[in-house]
Design an enzyme around this catalytic site. Structure first.
Site, PDB file in Angstrom:
ATOM      1  N   ASP A  73      15.213  -1.425  -2.368  1.00 13.60           N
ATOM      2  CA  ASP A  73      15.135  -2.106  -3.129  1.00 13.60           C
ATOM      3  C   ASP A  73      15.224  -1.740  -4.709  1.00 13.60           C
ATOM      4  OD1 ASP A  73      15.292  -4.207  -0.750  1.00 13.60           O
ATOM      5  OD2 ASP A  73      13.303  -4.685  -1.365  1.00 13.60           O
ATOM      6  N   GLY A 110       9.161   7.305  -0.611  1.00 17.32           N
ATOM      7  CA  GLY A 110       9.113   5.901   0.178  1.00 17.32           C
ATOM      8  C   GLY A 110       9.156   6.068   1.812  1.00 17.32           C
ATOM      9  N   GLY A 164       9.615   3.551   3.396  1.00 14.78           N
ATOM     10  CA  GLY A 164      10.289   1.994   4.074  1.00 14.78           C
ATOM     11  C   GLY A 164      11.585   2.596   4.696  1.00 14.78           C
ATOM     12  N   ALA A 191      16.346  -5.495   5.101  1.00 10.82           N
ATOM     13  CA  ALA A 191      16.603  -4.861   5.434  1.00 10.82           C
ATOM     14  C   ALA A 191      17.116  -3.853   6.179  1.00 10.82           C
ATOM     15  CB  ALA A 191      15.279  -5.060   6.817  1.00 10.82           C
ATOM     16  N   GLU A 219       8.382 -18.514   4.750  1.00  9.48           N
ATOM     17  CA  GLU A 219       8.519 -18.867   5.928  1.00  9.48           C
ATOM     18  C   GLU A 219       6.908 -18.572   5.378  1.00  9.48           C
ATOM     19  OE1 GLU A 219      10.886 -14.826   6.355  1.00  9.48           O
ATOM     20  OE2 GLU A 219       9.292 -14.637   5.999  1.00  9.48           O
ATOM     21  N   VAL A 272       2.759   9.136  -5.717  1.00  9.52           N
ATOM     22  CA  VAL A 272       3.456   9.297  -7.271  1.00  9.52           C
ATOM     23  C   VAL A 272       3.280   8.431  -8.522  1.00  9.52           C
ATOM     24  CG1 VAL A 272       6.349   9.608  -8.008  1.00  9.52           C
ATOM     25  CG2 VAL A 272       5.358  10.243  -4.777  1.00  9.52           C
TER      26      VAL A 272
END
Lengths: 427, 427
Positions: A302, A12, A14, A317, A172, A80
């Protein structure tokens, strides 16, 4: 003969995974970062791509580019397929595998429909750049279809938008949709007033942005309503189809465009790991973020769930970045034979944006709303983009959008729609 | 009761169509612009999107936005299914039709495989933003697949690129591919040197950029070669498959990535019109750009063919714009009962870019090559983007790319590739 340095595999790219790789830059290890995308994504601005405010490359950066100078790291674009914790091996979709001495699993989360996967077709969610472009296409096509439609009721149907879920993403999206209709598209259509578009935000619980103090949730709702968004609280969605959303006893909202921002579930990779998981599939970890019984495996971002002072560490984040950095420190400690320290999340503040000049924020315990909160949000996000090449471009885009209400990426990609069909629904 | 003003339908929002609509801004007509895309595209920089140098929205602008203030114009996003010249009616795909008093057909051209449409799967062409994103994905995935490949021969195969066609698009693509491999991607891969990538430009005729004087064609070839591109002249392609390109008696080039820049054919809409067409399907028009026998129909841009002083008017952006403006003048003349003047193409110069600091140009009869030609090209294209909102963004992107060799849009959209499969071929 020299011994090969230990191999760390990070799944990952991120916030958590990238931070873990970077934190190992000076360690005597070989790092392999595996991600199915070729880019790191600045997720907090993904809704801007979905609502045509920014181009996809403005919030994404090739992982190779970011790690070019880190000589002990390599990047593999691959999916993966599985993790064999006993054999210490990661298998890749389409063949191939990676043996590891240390494994960092930071595969994140995806949107989830909680057993109603057939809703995905009608109410797309927002997690990847492809999701964002599909949602952008759907929103823009709805207005185009309305312009082609001669029947007033059918046209109104095209101009109804429902956003499901009153978390940050839902708020948003709903706020920006209202801004697009009332400002960006003003005077661009000849057969209807774009400002007549109806935007409804549906939330199952009693308030939006439930992670914030109640007065801020109320302030956010009022700010949304001042933009023209209808906020429906205590309204769990019972069905979704191509024509609208059913809210059980609260009735039904007809809409041709429905966006899903209600549910998040951990990456299915979590189920490849031994040990416990919570209801959303997040992996329970030790205080140092390692897997119980498997100190050579860490979980960050997360995908991990962890309590601190009786509260879960939030899936934001900043927490993901801190976890990634901690995992790198823990691996370095283990390599040196030291016990890794426990992870502690430092909450520097949190904020959610609603629209131009509208936001809420909690900074160092102080509560902010409205224009001040929005300026703080704007400033923080521009700073946060540091390291990205597109900082200047982002600033120019935003500055210009602020002055002109423009959306700079209103480009529909994909084939032309045909009037009278549901092609737009296929996104 | 007041009479409705005459209705002008314009098909195509490219350079010609957009210019025609704008030229009618002050005329007592109602204008309907029909395009299957929602945007006007700055085609000369499309290769930059395909080669990950620019984001798609940087070279595209919503047609509605461009025409927002022109109150006598409306925009319809729709695909035209047919034209009934006798009934003076345009039919739309998916239902609906538009009656017209004047029709402007500016539907442009698309890439063509001249009876070998099955080559499209292996060698995609470049005409739309979707084409550009598909090509970008293919190029970037080739390098990612090479990094995952363990077999040296198979890896080399992923690093072979063939561009078919030595016109402006082919030269731009080949030159930029070589730059990407040698500069942009340097030091980003751990298992091979990106600079070892092989880029071959294949041209059926005896020289590239055949529309230019021979010394400039030679200069362009030398500049390409100085970038590391192999230029194969007099090499008509006889077959294309997933593994490479056959050149008849000249042998075969193995390559996993093949791009098509060889053939252009006029939009099939040309065949809906009465009258003659040339071999590429372009419609023969009267000197005033109207259709013989149908003064109420004009054809402009790449779809029209017209000789001037014994030479065909070239299919370039400047000619398309001039034709569009002329058609608007001709319609206004007819509305006032005057005879429309004949069209005259003014050639202010032409240029083709090869890479950073490399180009050829003919400006006011003067021939330029190398760095000077490139600066002229750069300046002209930035100026040409005037009217686009993204002028500043474009300048920032370019300035930065010039300093750093970076490509700012290296984002692969779509699912992850699987090693060992041909998924990358499916684009």
């Amino acid at each position: 003969m020299q011994q090969q340095p230990p191999r760390v595999v990070v799944i990952g790219g991120g916030f958590a995974g990238l931070e873990a790789v970077r934190g190992l830059a000076d360690a005597a290890v070989r790092v392999t970062l595996v991600d199915r995308a070729n880019h790191h994504l600045f997720q907090p601005l993904l809704y801007q791509v979905a609502t045509a405010g920014m181009a996809a490359p403005s919030i994404a950066m090739p992982l190779r580019r970011l790690l070019r100078r880190q000589r002990n790291a390599e990047v593999l674009m691959a999916e993966v397929a599985g993790i064999d914790a006993d054999a210490r091996r990661v298998t890749l979709a389409g063949g191939g595998s990676l043996d590891y001495d240390h494994l960092v699993v930071a595969a994140g989360a995806a949107h989830a429909y909680f057993g109603n996967d057939h809703w995905a077709r009608y109410a797309p969610g927002l997690k990847t750049l492809d999701d964002a472009l599909a949602i952008r296409r759907r929103i823009l096509l709805a207005f185009e279809c309305a312009e082609r439609e001669h029947d007033a009721a059918a046209r109104a149907h095209w101009l109804h938008f429902v956003v499901i879920g009153g978390g940050a993403t839902g708020v948003e999206l709903a706020g920006t949709l209202a801004e697009i209709a009332r400002h960006t598209l003003a005077h661009e259509f000849r057969h209807f007033d774009a400002g007549s578009a109806r935007v409804v935000l549906v939330e199952a619980g009693p308030r939006i942005l439930a992670g914030y103090p109640e007065p801020l949730s109320d302030a956010a709702r009022r700010q949304l309503e001042s933009l023209g968004v209808e906020v429906r609280l205590d309204s769990p969605v019972t069905d979704v189809d191509a024509q609208g959303v059913a809210l059980g006893e609260s009735g039904r909202i007809d809409a041709r465009t429905i966006l899903w921002a209600a549910g998040v579930a951990a990456s299915p990779l979590g189920s490849c790991l031994p040990g416990g998981r919570d209801r959303a599939g997040r992996v329970r970890v030790e205080p140092d973020l390692s897997l119980p019984g498997h100190p050579e495996i860490s979980v960050a971002g997360d995908l991990a769930t962890l309590e601190q002072d009786g509260e879960p560490v939030p899936g934001v984040a900043a927490a993901a970045k801190q976890m990634g950095a901690h995992v790198a420190r823990a691996i370095r400690a283990r390599l040196e034979g030291r016990a890794p320290p426990p992870f502690r999340y430092r909450d520097y503040g949190s904020m959610a944006t609603i629209g131009r000049g509208r936001a809420i924020a909690v900074i160092a315990g102080r509560r902010l709303t409205g224009a001040l909160a929005w300026w703080v949000w704007l400033f923080a996000h521009v700073l946060f983009l540091a390291g990205f090449r597109n900082r200047i471009v982002v600033l120019v885009d935003w500055a210009w959008a602020y002055v002109s209400w423009r959306r700079n990426a209103r480009i529909i990609l994909g084939a032309a729609p045909r009037a009278g069909t549901d092609e737009a629904d296929a996104g």
